[in-house]
Design a protein around this motif. Structure first.
Motif, short mmCIF file in Angstrom:
data_model
loop_
_atom_site.label_atom_id
_atom_site.label_comp_id
_atom_site.label_asym_id
_atom_site.label_seq_id
_atom_site.Cartn_x
_atom_site.Cartn_y
_atom_site.Cartn_z
N UNK A 120 35.28 -30.98 -22.09
CA UNK A 120 35.73 -29.79 -21.38
C UNK A 120 35.18 -28.52 -22.05
N UNK A 121 35.34 -28.43 -23.34
CA UNK A 121 34.91 -27.23 -24.07
C UNK A 121 33.40 -27.05 -24.03
N UNK A 122 32.67 -28.17 -24.12
CA UNK A 122 31.21 -28.11 -24.08
C UNK A 122 30.74 -27.68 -22.69
N UNK A 123 31.34 -28.25 -21.65
CA UNK A 123 30.98 -27.87 -20.29
C UNK A 123 31.22 -26.39 -20.04
N UNK A 124 32.36 -25.90 -20.52
CA UNK A 124 32.70 -24.49 -20.34
C UNK A 124 31.72 -23.59 -21.08
N UNK A 125 31.35 -23.98 -22.29
CA UNK A 125 30.41 -23.20 -23.09
C UNK A 125 29.05 -23.09 -22.41
N UNK A 126 28.56 -24.21 -21.86
CA UNK A 126 27.27 -24.20 -21.20
C UNK A 126 27.32 -23.36 -19.92
N UNK A 127 28.46 -23.37 -19.22
CA UNK A 127 28.62 -22.52 -18.04
C UNK A 127 28.57 -21.06 -18.41
N UNK A 128 29.23 -20.70 -19.50
CA UNK A 128 29.20 -19.31 -19.97
C UNK A 128 27.79 -18.88 -20.34
N UNK A 129 27.09 -19.73 -21.06
CA UNK A 129 25.73 -19.39 -21.51
C UNK A 129 24.78 -19.22 -20.33
N UNK A 130 24.97 -20.04 -19.30
CA UNK A 130 24.10 -19.96 -18.12
C UNK A 130 24.22 -18.60 -17.45
N UNK A 131 25.45 -18.10 -17.27
CA UNK A 131 25.65 -16.80 -16.63
C UNK A 131 25.17 -15.67 -17.54
N UNK A 132 25.44 -15.79 -18.83
CA UNK A 132 25.04 -14.75 -19.76
C UNK A 132 23.53 -14.52 -19.76
N UNK A 133 22.77 -15.57 -19.44
CA UNK A 133 21.31 -15.43 -19.36
C UNK A 133 20.89 -14.54 -18.19
N UNK A 134 21.79 -14.37 -17.21
CA UNK A 134 21.48 -13.57 -16.03
C UNK A 134 22.15 -12.20 -16.05
N UNK A 135 22.81 -11.89 -17.14
CA UNK A 135 23.46 -10.59 -17.29
C UNK A 135 22.63 -9.74 -18.24
N UNK A 136 22.16 -8.60 -17.76
CA UNK A 136 21.29 -7.76 -18.58
C UNK A 136 22.04 -7.12 -19.75
N UNK A 137 23.26 -6.67 -19.50
CA UNK A 137 24.05 -6.01 -20.55
C UNK A 137 25.52 -6.37 -20.39
N UNK A 138 26.07 -7.04 -21.39
CA UNK A 138 27.48 -7.41 -21.33
C UNK A 138 28.37 -6.16 -21.36
N UNK A 139 27.87 -5.08 -21.99
CA UNK A 139 28.66 -3.85 -22.09
C UNK A 139 28.83 -3.21 -20.71
N UNK A 140 27.81 -3.34 -19.85
CA UNK A 140 27.85 -2.71 -18.53
C UNK A 140 28.50 -3.61 -17.47
N UNK A 141 28.93 -4.78 -17.87
CA UNK A 141 29.46 -5.76 -16.92
C UNK A 141 30.69 -5.24 -16.18
N UNK A 142 31.56 -4.51 -16.88
CA UNK A 142 32.79 -4.03 -16.28
C UNK A 142 32.53 -3.00 -15.18
N UNK A 143 31.37 -2.38 -15.18
CA UNK A 143 31.05 -1.36 -14.20
C UNK A 143 30.49 -1.95 -12.90
N UNK A 144 30.20 -3.23 -12.90
CA UNK A 144 29.65 -3.88 -11.72
C UNK A 144 30.73 -4.14 -10.67
N UNK A 145 30.35 -4.06 -9.41
CA UNK A 145 31.27 -4.37 -8.32
C UNK A 145 31.41 -5.89 -8.20
N UNK A 146 32.39 -6.33 -7.42
CA UNK A 146 32.58 -7.77 -7.21
C UNK A 146 31.33 -8.36 -6.56
N UNK A 147 30.75 -7.65 -5.60
CA UNK A 147 29.56 -8.14 -4.91
C UNK A 147 28.38 -8.30 -5.88
#
Length: 232
Positions: free
Chosen positions: A115-142
């Protein structure tokens, strides 16, 4: 090896490869005319491409009435056969089965690790497509859903997403599970890990999301469907 050579030969044609990708993302059957219109080619050429893909078991077809009158149409869809090309030969499905069996023999400890490994890999996959984690909160739901879509497609899920602002929910459906063959053989462990993988993807973008599983393919459904409840 003969089958591998046949598949690579069929996919060497750029139009044929794009047609296969189109059908993969379509999530439903297609006609010769639809392919002809989508790729601006003559129906006879479209039929040739579809036949070539069917000859190597990448597609299957059957004749059905479409409900629009006239003669029945031949409808094409993805084959259930697993297409894998590795040079030299690699059997990653066997490795996956060995790993799953090994983890399950550890009981609850192995299940939690899965479970923990699957969750970690899911997190890493999305993080690769996020340019800046700091700016993430400013993004809309869409905008976040667009990131989720790209990450999911990178993992081979080919999902559809729908956001209901009134309900505060994201509905999504997965038509191609990369773990499908293993999931049918070991639904308890593989679907459990897959669920954690999806949770990891969601939590990077929506820290308050609760994932609810509605349907899964191993239970006889055509797709896996979920709700992500966005808590305030």
């Amino acid at each position: 090896m003969d089958q591998v050579l046949k598949i690579t030969s069929v996919l060497a044609d750029p139009t044929r490869y794009e047609i296969y990708q189109y059908i993969t993302r379509k999530h439903q059957e297609v006609t010769v005319q639809e392919i002809a219109d989508a790729f601006h080619i003559h129906p006879n050429v479209a039929r040739l491409h579809l036949t070539k893909l069917e000859d190597v078991n990448m597609l299957v077809s059957e004749t059905k009435k479409t409900g629009k009158g006239g003669r029945p149409s031949r409808l094409y869809r993805l084959s259930d056969d697993v297409i894998q090309l590795h040079f030299p030969f690699r059997d990653y499905q066997l490795l996956s089965k060995i790993a799953i069996h090994a983890m399950m023999k550890l009981g609850e400890v192995g299940k939690q690790a899965l479970y923990e490994t699957g969750k970690l890999f899911g997190q890493e996959l999305v993080q690769q497509h996020v340019q800046s984690m700091q700016a993430l909160e400013q993004l809309s739901v869409e905008e976040k859903m667009n990131i989720l879509q790209k990450a999911a497609e990178a993992a081979g899920f080919y999902p559809t997403f729908h956001y209901s602002e009134n309900q505060g929910k994201i509905y999504f459906e997965i038509f191609n599970c990369p773990f499908k063959e293993l999931a049918f053989a070991h639904p308890d462990s593989v679907c459990y890990m897959h669920n954690a993988f999806l949770k990891g993807m969601l939590e990077v973008l929506f820290t308050n999301a609760e994932l609810v599983t509605e349907e899964i393919m191993p239970s006889g459904c055509n797709s896996c469907t979920y709700q992500a409840i966005l808590k305030k």
